[in-house]
Design a protein around this motif. Sequence first.
Motif, mmCIF file in Angstrom:
data_model
loop_
_atom_site.group_PDB
_atom_site.id
_atom_site.type_symbol
_atom_site.label_atom_id
_atom_site.label_comp_id
_atom_site.label_asym_id
_atom_site.label_seq_id
_atom_site.Cartn_x
_atom_site.Cartn_y
_atom_site.Cartn_z
ATOM 1 N N GLY A 40 0.817 -1.214 0.000
ATOM 2 C CA GLY A 40 0.000 0.000 0.000
ATOM 3 C C GLY A 40 0.852 1.266 0.000
ATOM 4 O O GLY A 40 0.523 2.241 -0.669
ATOM 5 N N TRP A 41 1.925 1.245 0.764
ATOM 6 C CA TRP A 41 2.833 2.393 0.803
ATOM 7 C C TRP A 41 3.421 2.660 -0.586
ATOM 8 O O TRP A 41 3.418 3.791 -1.058
ATOM 9 N N TYR A 42 3.916 1.634 -1.239
ATOM 10 C CA TYR A 42 4.501 1.814 -2.566
ATOM 11 C C TYR A 42 3.449 2.268 -3.583
ATOM 12 O O TYR A 42 3.728 3.111 -4.434
ATOM 13 N N ALA A 43 2.251 1.719 -3.507
ATOM 14 C CA ALA A 43 1.181 2.134 -4.424
ATOM 15 C C ALA A 43 0.815 3.597 -4.175
ATOM 16 O O ALA A 43 0.613 4.367 -5.121
ATOM 17 N N GLY A 44 0.740 4.007 -2.923
ATOM 18 C CA GLY A 44 0.426 5.399 -2.598
ATOM 19 C C GLY A 44 1.499 6.354 -3.086
ATOM 20 O O GLY A 44 1.200 7.402 -3.661
ATOM 21 N N VAL A 45 2.753 6.004 -2.873
ATOM 22 C CA VAL A 45 3.850 6.854 -3.359
ATOM 23 C C VAL A 45 3.805 6.945 -4.883
ATOM 24 O O VAL A 45 3.961 8.025 -5.462
ATOM 25 N N PHE A 46 3.542 5.840 -5.537
ATOM 26 C CA PHE A 46 3.462 5.830 -6.997
ATOM 27 C C PHE A 46 2.320 6.718 -7.488
ATOM 28 O O PHE A 46 2.498 7.529 -8.403
ATOM 29 N N LEU A 47 1.141 6.593 -6.893
ATOM 30 C CA LEU A 47 -0.018 7.360 -7.355
ATOM 31 C C LEU A 47 0.090 8.846 -7.034
ATOM 32 O O LEU A 47 -0.311 9.694 -7.828
ATOM 33 N N PHE A 48 0.611 9.189 -5.860
ATOM 34 C CA PHE A 48 0.664 10.595 -5.470
ATOM 35 C C PHE A 48 1.817 11.352 -6.109
ATOM 36 O O PHE A 48 1.813 12.579 -6.133
ATOM 37 N N THR A 49 2.809 10.644 -6.617
ATOM 38 C CA THR A 49 3.908 11.333 -7.279
ATOM 39 C C THR A 49 3.776 11.306 -8.791
ATOM 40 O O THR A 49 4.575 11.926 -9.483
ATOM 41 N N MET A 50 2.767 10.627 -9.306
ATOM 42 C CA MET A 50 2.550 10.574 -10.750
ATOM 43 C C MET A 50 1.958 11.911 -11.210
ATOM 44 O O MET A 50 1.111 12.479 -10.523
ATOM 45 N N PRO A 51 2.406 12.440 -12.330
ATOM 46 C CA PRO A 51 1.835 13.693 -12.826
ATOM 47 C C PRO A 51 0.332 13.549 -13.077
ATOM 48 O O PRO A 51 -0.148 12.491 -13.454
ATOM 49 N N ARG A 52 -0.401 14.632 -12.863
ATOM 50 C CA ARG A 52 -1.864 14.606 -12.984
ATOM 51 C C ARG A 52 -2.313 14.198 -14.387
ATOM 52 O O ARG A 52 -3.310 13.541 -14.551
ATOM 53 N N ARG A 53 -1.589 14.622 -15.409
ATOM 54 C CA ARG A 53 -2.004 14.279 -16.775
ATOM 55 C C ARG A 53 -1.943 12.776 -17.004
ATOM 56 O O ARG A 53 -2.814 12.204 -17.630
ATOM 57 N N ARG A 54 -0.913 12.135 -16.492
ATOM 58 C CA ARG A 54 -0.786 10.689 -16.686
ATOM 59 C C ARG A 54 -1.702 9.919 -15.761
ATOM 60 O O ARG A 54 -2.075 8.798 -16.044
ATOM 61 N N LEU A 55 -2.079 10.514 -14.628
ATOM 62 C CA LEU A 55 -2.942 9.831 -13.676
ATOM 63 C C LEU A 55 -4.319 9.566 -14.274
ATOM 64 O O LEU A 55 -4.930 8.544 -14.003
ATOM 65 N N GLY A 56 -4.806 10.468 -15.132
ATOM 66 C CA GLY A 56 -6.100 10.273 -15.760
ATOM 67 C C GLY A 56 -6.117 9.142 -16.766
ATOM 68 O O GLY A 56 -7.172 8.654 -17.143
ATOM 69 N N THR A 57 -4.938 8.720 -17.236
ATOM 70 C CA THR A 57 -4.881 7.636 -18.219
ATOM 71 C C THR A 57 -4.919 6.259 -17.576
ATOM 72 O O THR A 57 -5.158 5.282 -18.266
ATOM 73 N N VAL A 58 -4.680 6.182 -16.278
ATOM 74 C CA VAL A 58 -4.792 4.901 -15.578
ATOM 75 C C VAL A 58 -6.283 4.596 -15.443
ATOM 76 O O VAL A 58 -7.015 5.380 -14.860
#
Length: 157
Positions: A32-50
Motif C-alpha cells: 500500500g505504501w509503494y502504491a500510494g507513493v506511486f499514485l501521489f507522485t505521478m503527474p496529474r495528466r498521466r494519472l487520468g490515463t490509468v
Amino acid sequence: MPDDLLRHVIGPTPYSSLWLWLAIALSVLLVGWYAGVFLFTMPRRRLGTVPLVGAARDRMIRYRAARTVRAIGDRYRAGEMSAGAAGEAVSREVRRFLHQVTGVRAEFMQLDRIERSEISPAAPLLTNLVDIRFNPESTLDVGLVSRDAEELIRSWA
C-alpha cells in the motif's frame, strides 16, 4: 530407556499465529505504501490515463464540485450570500471543475474563448453567471442557475 519416561518428551513448540498475521499485515502495508507513493507522485495528466484511478478521480472531482455548488446555492437561498457573491462562487467552482476535468485553463479564459473551445457547452451557464455577478438589475435567479451548474457538473462527459 524405559517407556514410562517417553511421556515427558515433547516435540518443538509451535510458533504463535500472531507472527503470521503480523507478517501479512506488514506486507500489505508495504505494498500500500509503494502504491500510494506511486499514485501521489505521478503527474496529474498521466494519472487520468490509468483506467481505474482516472475514473475514480473524475467521479470524486464531479462529486466534490456538485456538492460545493449545492452548498453555495443553499447558502444563497438561506440569505447568507448576496446574488453577486453567490454568482462569483458558483462561477469559480464551475471553472475549477472544467479545468480539472478537461485540462483547459477555464479560470483565466474570457467567455468568447470559452465559446470556441472544447468546453463550449458550459458557455451559456458561465454567461448567466457573469450577468448575475456584474449586473445588479439581473432578473436571473441564482438558485436556478446554481441548479443548472450542478446539473452541468453531474452530466459532464
